[in-house]
Enzyme design. Structure first.
Site, mmCIF file in Angstrom:
data_model
loop_
_atom_site.group_PDB
_atom_site.id
_atom_site.type_symbol
_atom_site.label_atom_id
_atom_site.label_comp_id
_atom_site.label_asym_id
_atom_site.label_seq_id
_atom_site.Cartn_x
_atom_site.Cartn_y
_atom_site.Cartn_z
ATOM 1 N N GLU A 105 9.183 2.855 -2.736
ATOM 2 C CA GLU A 105 7.784 3.251 -2.924
ATOM 3 C C GLU A 105 7.300 3.082 -4.364
ATOM 4 O O GLU A 105 6.648 3.957 -4.934
ATOM 5 C CB GLU A 105 7.568 4.682 -2.435
ATOM 6 N N GLU B 218 12.385 4.120 9.021
ATOM 7 C CA GLU B 218 11.698 5.412 9.062
ATOM 8 C C GLU B 218 10.646 5.476 10.179
ATOM 9 O O GLU B 218 9.528 5.960 9.992
ATOM 10 C CB GLU B 218 11.080 5.713 7.694
#
Length: 467
Positions: A265, A377
């Site tokens: 991220e 995820e």
């Protein structure tokens, strides 16, 4: 004395003597019940050695027999402190059997848990359930797919029998949800703690599974130890620390972990999707601050140097939903060149978004670059209206969720074989999802309900893989 009286007296004398000689001895009461007991402590010089002492107390004689759970038989007649070494990770049962003089026995048992760092104090480590032999009639998700089917897991849940059974049946790639991040593995400037990660890796290896390491570098404050947040050295010293951390970690797990998310991220959601910590970005990255705008490349290079064989991934969210963020991710990936092996595209999505075409565009972009694609995820929200009083999953919403799972799996299954890596679901049961706390409303985004029952979403996953 008259003859008759003499005869009577003689009779009574004979009777009394006979009664005294033939009467049974007074019955002896059995000893009090015996209760087995022992104590154990971990050796101060060898973390794999246990010191065990028989603490049974009894007023009569008794014998003792030990079984230390090492498959080398029982030991009889030993006294004093016993020294037992456990070399291999696993779960062992110590049994002490004591036998009283009247043959009555009692036993005491204790479980010893051993991980990669030795015997776990107070059994705080996860118990590693024994592997189960594969059967030919297995029909789990992993058996339907020609790619790895992954599951996010915590160390503690490996010790739950229902969890372990489902993991073995349906999944063959594990990702540590929390315990292979910097705050856990590098808690102080001078120490590393890989025990939690080792427990997960040991379970995976024992059950024929792969491990995807998640994640080495992440800006989030919950993934960084305080000493890193407050680093007082120079930027050059910070960079040397990061290199040492990545090198030490990858070398520790080398040959046992298949792949790693090196950076997680790094791309901002702000206008233009720059790296975090640029002007106007409220969520900065200390790694960008201390190491400069090329910190991602540096981290990948450190990882490649430490383990040339492990697969290296960049991982991020909203790559399907946001066209701008996806473009920024591809610019970053293109700059990394041959330092990167694959892209982790987090699939935190909803039953009605993003569209199938956007997910397909993401997959096409990764495939066109000859990279591995990890649909990471994966969870599918259903409570998008934010209803705080929602207590269950309606049939219509469950069917919509099923369709979305099926859609995602179909897209992934259709990519070329050379680009397939894994599809990882982010949690086993609905009541364990991170989304409920994040959105502050009930969520039901996974494949199993709170009672370990499969949902329609599970059927959608399986049907997408059906021949």
């Amino acid at each position: 004395m008259r003859p008759i009286l003499a005869s009577i007296l003689l009779f009574f004398l004979l009777f009394n003597c006979s009664s005294d000689d033939d009467s049974p001895a007074e019955e002896q009461l059995p000893p009090e019940p015996i209760t087995a007991a022992f104590s154990s402590t971990i050796s101060s010089v060898d973390p794999n050695t246990l010191l065990v002492s028989n603490t049974t107390t009894y007023e009569f004689d008794f014998t003792s027999t030990w079984d230390f759970g090492l498959d080398n038989g029982a030991v009889t007649g030993v006294t004093g402190t016993q020294t037992v070494r456990y070399d291999a990770p696993g779960t062992y049962t110590i049994t002490l059997t004591v036998t009283a003089v009247n043959g009555v026995t009692d036993t005491a048992t204790a479980t010893v848990v051993v991980d990669g760092n030795g015997i776990c104090p107070d059994n705080t480590c996860v118990t590693i359930p024994p592997p189960v032999e594969e059967t030919n009639d297995s029909s789990g998700l992993k058996d339907l797919a020609d790619f790895s089917v992954g599951m996010a897991i915590t160390r503690a849940r490996l010790n739950v029998p229902q969890h372990a059974e489902i993991l073995r049946n349906d999944f063959n790639n594990l990702t540590a949800e929390f315990e292979m991040k910097m705050d856990i593995m590098h808690p102080t400037p001078t120490t590393f703690d890989f025990s939690a990660g080792d427990a997960i890796v040991d379970f995976a290896i024992a059950n024929g599974m792969d491990v995807h390491g998640h994640t080495l570098i992440w800006h989030n404050e919950f993934a960084i130890p305080d000493w890193v947040k407050n680093f007082s050295g120079t930027n050059a010293e910070f960079e040397a620390m990061v290199e040492n951390y990545i090198t030490t970690t990858l070398r520790h797990f080398r040959g046992r972990v298949r792949s790693w998310d090196i950076v997680n991220e790094a791309i901002s959601d702000s206008r233009g999707n720059p790296l975090r910590n640029t002007e106007g970005d409220g969520l900065g990255s200390i790694f960008r601050q201390k190491m400069g705008p090329d910190y991602v490349r540096k981290c990948f290079q450190y990882a490649r140097n430490a383990d040339p064989d492990v697969l290296l991934f960049y991982n991020d969210y909203n790559l399907a939903l946001s066209v701008g963020k996806r473009a920024a991710m591809f610019r970053l990936v293109d700059d990394l060149g041959d330092l990167i092996d694959g892209v982790g595209a987090q699939m935190h999505i909803s039953f009605n978004s993003p569209s199938r075409s956007r997910i397909q565009d993401l997959a096409n972009g990764v495939v066109s670059r000859n990279l591995l694609l990890h649909f990471a995820e994966l969870d599918v929200r259903v409570n998008t209206e934010g209803n705080a009083s929602l207590t269950g999953l309606s049939t219509s919403r469950a069917n919509a969720q099923k369709a979305k799972y099926q859609e995602v799996v179909e897209i992934y299954d259709a990519i070329p074989e050379a680009n397939k890596f894994a599809l990882t679901v982010w949690g086993l049961r609905d009541n364990e999802t991170w989304l409920t706390d994040f959105w502050r409303v009930p969520e039901f985004p996974l494949l199993f309900d709170a009672n370990y029952n499969t949902k329609a979403s599970y059927d959608g996953f399986a049907e997408a893989l059906a021949p």
